[in-house]
Structure formats: C-alpha cells, structure tokens
Design a protein around this motif. Structure first.
Motif, mmCIF file in Angstrom:
data_model
loop_
_atom_site.group_PDB
_atom_site.id
_atom_site.type_symbol
_atom_site.label_atom_id
_atom_site.label_comp_id
_atom_site.label_asym_id
_atom_site.label_seq_id
_atom_site.Cartn_x
_atom_site.Cartn_y
_atom_site.Cartn_z
ATOM 1 N N ALA A 1 42.452 -34.815 -20.769
ATOM 2 C CA ALA A 1 41.401 -34.157 -19.998
ATOM 3 C C ALA A 1 40.031 -34.384 -20.627
ATOM 4 C CB ALA A 1 41.685 -32.663 -19.888
ATOM 5 N N LEU A 2 39.962 -34.343 -21.947
ATOM 6 C CA LEU A 2 38.689 -34.551 -22.639
ATOM 7 C C LEU A 2 38.179 -35.975 -22.426
ATOM 8 C CD1 LEU A 2 36.514 -33.483 -24.536
ATOM 9 C CD2 LEU A 2 37.935 -34.222 -26.467
ATOM 10 N N ILE A 3 39.061 -36.961 -22.543
ATOM 11 C CA ILE A 3 38.660 -38.355 -22.322
ATOM 12 C C ILE A 3 38.194 -38.550 -20.887
ATOM 13 C CG2 ILE A 3 39.494 -40.735 -22.278
ATOM 14 C CD1 ILE A 3 41.443 -39.959 -24.518
ATOM 15 N N THR A 4 38.890 -37.918 -19.945
ATOM 16 C CA THR A 4 38.495 -38.006 -18.537
ATOM 17 C C THR A 4 37.088 -37.478 -18.324
ATOM 18 O OG1 THR A 4 40.787 -37.770 -17.777
ATOM 19 C CG2 THR A 4 39.054 -37.253 -16.195
ATOM 20 N N GLY A 5 36.807 -36.305 -18.898
ATOM 21 C CA GLY A 5 35.494 -35.701 -18.712
ATOM 22 C C GLY A 5 34.374 -36.554 -19.282
ATOM 23 N N VAL A 6 34.566 -37.114 -20.468
ATOM 24 C CA VAL A 6 33.535 -37.949 -21.093
ATOM 25 C C VAL A 6 33.277 -39.197 -20.248
ATOM 26 C CG1 VAL A 6 33.000 -39.384 -23.100
ATOM 27 C CG2 VAL A 6 33.995 -37.111 -23.420
ATOM 28 N N THR A 7 34.337 -39.816 -19.754
ATOM 29 C CA THR A 7 34.177 -41.014 -18.925
ATOM 30 C C THR A 7 33.423 -40.700 -17.640
ATOM 31 O OG1 THR A 7 36.290 -41.810 -19.797
ATOM 32 C CG2 THR A 7 35.403 -42.950 -17.867
ATOM 33 N N ALA A 8 33.734 -39.567 -17.017
ATOM 34 C CA ALA A 8 33.047 -39.179 -15.786
ATOM 35 C C ALA A 8 31.569 -38.911 -16.035
ATOM 36 C CB ALA A 8 33.714 -37.952 -15.175
#
Length: 499
Positions: free
Chosen positions: A140-147
């Motif tokens: 979830a953290l990686i997803t948020g940073v990429t977005a």
C-alpha cells in the motif's frame, strides 16, 4: 512538456505544450494493467460459480469486447479534452450534480484498491518473508508513493509490466498446458444461458469499471492524436490483457479445484516452480497488482478532488493537497483490505456485479452526451462554474440516472440481493444490459429536445466559436480552426471523427 518527474496537473486542463506520447501508450498501459492476478481470479469465478470451460471463455470474450468498447470510447475523450474523465461528467450532471456518480466511483476505487492489495500483499509477504499483513502495508505504501509521482511513472510502469507480465504469463501458460489434458477440458461445453451471462457480466463489469478513469491516462496525448487510434489501442490492450488472464483463470479453476480457491497466489506461483522462479513470480504478481492499484489510487484521488472542487469552483490544487488526498485513499483501501482479507473471493464477486449496476448508466449517459449530443466538445470554463452553461445540478440527467438504476434492480442477481425477474430468466443477470440501453435511450431523447444555447460565431475578437456543427446540430464548445490552448473551449476538428 513538464520538466519535473512529479506531476503538477490534477483536474486542470493539460496545455498543448505539455502534451506528449502516442496512442500506443494506451496499449501497453492497459495490457499491463490486465495481466495480473485479480484478472485471473475474475475469469476463474465463471467456473467456480458453475460455468463450463468453453462457454465461460465465450462469455468472458463477449463481455471483454463489449465492455472494452465502452471503456475505449471513454479513453478517446482524453486527448480532445485534456481533462480527467469524471470532470466531463459535469457537462451531463452539473458542476455539483456530478458528485452523485462520483460518490460511487470513490467507493469503487477503495474497493478495488483493497481487493488488489489482499492478493498483492500475499505475494509481497512471501517475497519478503514478512507475512501477509506486513506485505499488505508495504504494498500500500509503494502504491501511494507511485500515485503521488503521477502520470509519467504510471505509464512507465505500464510499459515495464506489459513486457514482464506477458513473459511470465507465457511461461505459466506453458506450465499449465503441460500439466492438464486440454482436450478433455475443452469437452466441457454444455451451454447454459445463466452461466454464459454470468461470465459475460464478470468481464463486462471488469471493463466498465475502468470507464470512470480511463481518460485520466490519455489526457496528456497531443490534441492531434487520432480518436480512432486512441480507441483501438486502448481496446486492444484491455481486451487482450483481460481475456488472456481470464482464460488462464478459467483453465486453472477447471483443473485445480479447491487447491486454487483460497490460495490463488500460492497456487499460481507453485505452478511455475520453486526457488528463484517462485521469487520471480511473486515479484511479477506484485508488479502487476502495483500497476492496477496505482491506477485505482490515482483515479480515486481525481474523483475526490472533482467532488470537492465542484463546490469551490477550483480549477487546480497544490502538490501538498494532492498528497493528502492520495494518502486518504491509501489508508481507507488498506483498512478495508485488512478487514476483509479472509473472505476475499466471495466478496469480490459480489462487489464486481453490484458495481456494474451503478456504472453502466453513467457510461451510457456520458457517451451519448459526448459523442451524439455535444459532438465531442465542451465549454471548459463552464465545467467549473455552477452558474455557467452546465449549471450546478442537471436534474434531467440525474433523473435518467436514477430511473436507470431502478430499472436494473429487477434483473440484478447477487448473493445479498436477487431481483424478482431473475428466476424467470433462469437465474441470468441481465441488469447491465438494461443499464446501458435504458439511460442511453432516455438521455438521448431528453438531450435532443433540450434547447442548447447558441453563441455567436467568431467576430474576429479571438473568442472561440461555439455554434452549429455539421448537419445542423449544435456543438458544445467546438472550436473552428486551430485548437484552442487557453482552456476556453475544446472540441473536435472537422477532419476528425469518433471511433
């Protein structure tokens, strides 16, 4: 073209000087977004719920083509308008009235984020040896940073995922075919209309759920990009990727039985091998899910901003505010993922089918208005002005939307609600067909009778022309001559046609 990797644009119009890329980018993005584990599970559900192999594959293909066509028509709006998808809904529902479908869109994004994170969390947990819950949190953290980084990295991720995931699926397909008797499996071809329509509904709902954000990822394409090219590359990527993954899911579900259900990630990885190969496949699963989950997070952010700014008449937001909105989507989706991770499969099926009832009417209304009534042009300043051309609330569109929702419920079949007409159809769910046809006809009829304001054509003062188009029909915001880069109005050049 923007110099910074981190995207600056949100719901504001993308200027011509920042446009870049080709329509082929839509193929790689949507191929990569569909070659992933959740698509595999979606295809498997057609067999899990009682369908046979051959007719499940046929139903899934029909749904992917039909739903993908609707989705690709939305994608073709991006280069023309230079706006996120749901902003254009203000032209149909009103600047503030668009919050009605938007509220459901936000729920959809959180739900898809959660369901994807459950499966990706399993893969990340295995890959890092941290376990499922830490895997969910890390993913979830990686997803948020990429977005937060935004558009450019999303398309780069799509290009990488389309290649790596395609190679992985080729390998997994070979391994699967070496393990099963394909001839015996394909002998399962007893046609049952309810099961065929269930398979069709599963894939159509999968494709239609992309509709509310698909133009977000084509809006940076140059305005001169062909609508047909955008349409066909989008359709090719999404239909090929989805059907490929769903076919794999059907074959796995038909041959693995209970070994697949409840341990989808573990079974697929075990099919490929052990050791380094297993680690690579866990990485592939996480990569595929990252691609689609970033789209869901980014789309959820756009929908929240569109809802809030409709009441503030804002046209842009700061990077800091953007980060806060994305964090909200990430936290909400993660919370749902952690709460529902033990009952994922059944919940996801009902989630898909129930969402379909709410998004088909929106798609029908949006496409009829854009392609048939407004003829591919909107007056962009009015999309942020509740006192402008489109008003705050468009009660005709909202009424059509509600009527379409009501019309679908007698035909809807889920585990928690079954409409009264489902039994007479042998259990078949045709609510999504009703949801496309009814609002398209009603809104088309009301829209063709609505008096559209005429603006005097250009008098040499630099004001964009808004007037009658070909065939005597009036165009909402169409520009005569060179494209308008001021954001005053965007429309279709006379040499371009809809896909």
């Amino acid at each position: 073209m923007a110099d910074s990797l981190v995207e600056r644009r949100s719901i504001d119009v993308v200027p011509d000087e920042e446009r870049h890329g080709t329509a082929f980018s839509q193929f790689t993005l949507w191929l990569g977004a569909n070659l992933q584990i959740t698509t595999v599970v979606t295809g498997a559900l057609a067999v899990v719920f009682g369908g046979d192999v051959v007719w499940s594959l046929a139903g899934l293909l029909a749904g992917n083509l039909l739903g993908g066509t609707v989705m690709a028509l939305h994608s073709a709006q991006g280069p023309r308008l230079g706006l996120p998808q749901m902003i254009s809904s203000r032209a149909q529902f009103g600047v503030r009235g668009a919050i009605v479908p938007l509220a459901l869109v936000i729920v959809m994004y959180i739900g898809f984020f959660a369901s994807g994170t459950v499966l990706a969390g399993q893969a990340v947990g295995k890959l890092t040896h941290l376990g499922a819950v830490p895997g969910i949190l890390l993913f979830a953290l990686i997803t948020g940073v990429t977005a937060i980084i935004g558009y450019r990295v999303i398309h780069a991720l799509g290009r990488v995922a389309s290649v790596i995931c395609a190679l992985a699926f080729i390998y997994l397909g070979i391994r699967l075919l070496n393990r099963i008797d394909l001839g015996a499996v394909l002998q399962q071809h007893s046609f049952a209309l309810p099961m065929f329509l269930l398979a069709m509904s599963l894939s159509a709902s999968w494709q239609l759920a992309f509709g509310p954000y698909v133009a977000d990822y084509s809006r940076y394409l140059p305005r001169t990009t062909s609508s047909r090219a955008t349409f066909w590359w989008t359709l090719a990527g999404t239909a090929l990727g989805a059907q490929w993954s769903m076919t794999f899911g059907v074959l796995v579900a038909a041959t693995a039985g209970s070994a697949f259900i409840g341990d989808e990630v573990g079974y697929v990885v075990g099919l490929g091998g052990t050791g380094l190969i297993a680690s690579f496949l866990y990485f592939v699963i996480a990569l595929g899910k990252l691609t689609i989950n970033v789209l869901n997070t980014y789309g959820g952010f756009m929908s929240i901003v569109t809802s809030i700014t409709g009441f503030r008449s804002q046209r842009a937001i700061s990077t800091r505010v953007r980060t806060v909105y994305i964090a909200v989507i990430m936290v909400a989706g993660t919370a749902v993922a952690l709460a529902g991770r033990n009952s994922f499969l059944d919940s996801f099926a009902d989630f898909l089918l129930f969402l379909l009832a709410f998004f088909t009417p929106w798609s029908a209304i949006n496409l009829v208005d854009y392609y048939l009534l407004s003829r591919e042009g909107y007056e962009l300043p009015a999309l942020t002005d509740p006192d402008g051309r489109y008003g705050g609330w468009r009660w005709d569109a909202l009424t059509v939307y509600v009527v379409a929702l009501i019309a679908q419920f007698p035909f809807l079949a889920t585990s928690f609600y079954t409409g009264p007409l489902v039994a007479s159809l042998g259990g078949a769910d045709i609510s999504w067909i009703v949801g496309l046809v009814v609002p398209a006809l009603l809104y088309g009829l009301l829209g063709s009778r609505r008096r559209r304001p005429r603006v005097r054509q250009g008098a040499g003062d630099g004001t964009p022309d808004i007037g009658a188009g070909a065939g005597g029909r009036e165009e909402s915001g169409n520009v005569a001559g060179s494209p308008d880069t001021s954001g005053a109005a965007i429309g279709a050049e006379s040499t371009k046609t809809a896909p």
